[in-house]
Design a protein around this motif. Structure first.
Motif, short mmCIF file in Angstrom:
data_model
loop_
_atom_site.label_atom_id
_atom_site.label_comp_id
_atom_site.label_asym_id
_atom_site.label_seq_id
_atom_site.Cartn_x
_atom_site.Cartn_y
_atom_site.Cartn_z
N LEU A 148 0.82 -1.20 0.00
CA LEU A 148 0.00 0.00 0.00
C LEU A 148 0.86 1.26 0.00
O LEU A 148 0.56 2.23 -0.71
N ALA A 149 1.94 1.25 0.78
CA ALA A 149 2.82 2.42 0.81
C ALA A 149 3.41 2.70 -0.58
O ALA A 149 3.51 3.85 -1.00
N LYS A 150 3.81 1.65 -1.29
CA LYS A 150 4.33 1.81 -2.65
C LYS A 150 3.27 2.42 -3.56
O LYS A 150 3.56 3.33 -4.35
N ALA A 151 2.05 1.92 -3.46
CA ALA A 151 0.96 2.42 -4.31
C ALA A 151 0.67 3.88 -4.02
O ALA A 151 0.44 4.68 -4.94
N HIS A 155 7.67 10.61 -1.41
CA HIS A 155 8.87 9.79 -1.23
C HIS A 155 8.51 8.55 -0.42
O HIS A 155 7.78 8.64 0.57
N LEU A 156 9.03 7.39 -0.82
CA LEU A 156 8.72 6.13 -0.15
C LEU A 156 9.83 5.74 0.81
O LEU A 156 11.01 5.66 0.43
N LEU A 157 9.46 5.48 2.06
CA LEU A 157 10.38 4.97 3.07
C LEU A 157 9.97 3.55 3.42
O LEU A 157 8.85 3.32 3.87
N LYS A 158 10.87 2.60 3.20
CA LYS A 158 10.60 1.19 3.49
C LYS A 158 11.47 0.73 4.66
O LYS A 158 12.68 1.01 4.69
N VAL A 162 5.74 8.87 2.50
CA VAL A 162 4.88 7.78 2.96
C VAL A 162 5.79 6.62 3.36
O VAL A 162 6.72 6.27 2.64
N SER A 163 5.53 6.06 4.52
CA SER A 163 6.37 5.00 5.06
C SER A 163 5.54 3.75 5.33
O SER A 163 4.35 3.86 5.67
N ASP A 164 6.15 2.57 5.19
CA ASP A 164 5.43 1.34 5.48
C ASP A 164 5.57 0.93 6.95
O ASP A 164 5.31 -0.22 7.30
N TYR A 165 5.96 1.88 7.79
CA TYR A 165 6.01 1.66 9.24
C TYR A 165 6.16 3.00 9.93
O TYR A 165 6.45 4.02 9.30
#
Length: 217
Positions: A20-23, A31-34, A84-87
């Motif tokens: 979802l964060a990627k989308a 910017h994506l933070l994984k 946006v981060s996935d955590y």
């Protein structure tokens, strides 16, 4: 349209946070933070013997997430560039409280409070949740080797921990919106309409303007 500087996607293991964060990153040009997961050298040992390897595992995650958020804060959030981060680093408390012995948890909490005293809070949290059956199906599908030793009981307990934490989070952080989505009812990976519905709900929240981007308590 005003953009929130920091969206954090959270939820138990296997719920689809990274997907979802990627989308969201692609749709809204954030910017994506994984988070770092596979690089944790203790994780495989942890699922085989939680009591023996929990402190090393949790400390590795804490230090790496702290460094990631430090970099993101410096390079993006301070310049009001959306992320946006996935955590979010608050998940460390959920896992540490579940996995550590009481004496270890007290020490861990002291370190956590020092490291996160000036960390940015999310401006908005997306909380994903689902039944144990759905989580197990998704974990099996992605096929991470170290997760094969994860017990159903542990995952069920963790889901309950998340529910309690997010309930408390909404009470203690009334200025941070929380959007909740049920993974039993939505499959945003397979169903484009489900993903569109999430985007629409998020867009409605974004349209309301920028929320304050404070620091952790």
């Amino acid at each position: 349209m005003e953009k929130l500087p920091f969206i954090a996607v959270e939820g138990p293991i296997g719920i689809g946070k990274t997907s979802l964060a990627k989308a969201i990153s692609q749709q809204f040009q954030f910017h994506l933070l994984k988070e770092i997961v596979d690089e944790n050298p203790f994780l495989g040992k942890f699922y085989k013997n939680i009591e023996e390897w929990s402190f090393q595992t949790e400390m590795f995650f804490l230090c790496n997430r702290y460094k990631q958020l430090e970099d993101i804060n410096r390079d993006y959030l301070q310049h009001q560039l959306p992320v946006v981060s996935d955590y979010h680093i608050f998940k460390n408390i959920i896992f540490a409280k579940r996995n550590l012995q009481e004496q270890e948890y007290r020490k861990y909490l002291q370190i956590y409070n020092i490291l996160t005293s000036d960390m940015p809070q999310p401006s908005l949290v997306i909380y994903l949740h689902a039944s144990l059956e759905t989580l197990l199906q998704r974990i099996a599908k992605r096929g991470r080797e170290f997760e094969k030793n994860m017990s159903e009981e542990y995952l069920q307990q963790l889901s309950a921990d998340y529910e309690l934490f997010m309930e408390q989070f909404e009470q203690t952080h009334p200025n941070i919106p929380v959007l909740q989505f049920n993974g039993d009812q939505l499959d945003f990976v397979k169903n484009k309409q489900d993903l569109h519905d999430i985007f629409q709900k998020l867009d409605q929240t974004l349209q309301k303007g920028v929320f304050s981007n404070g620091t952790s308590q």
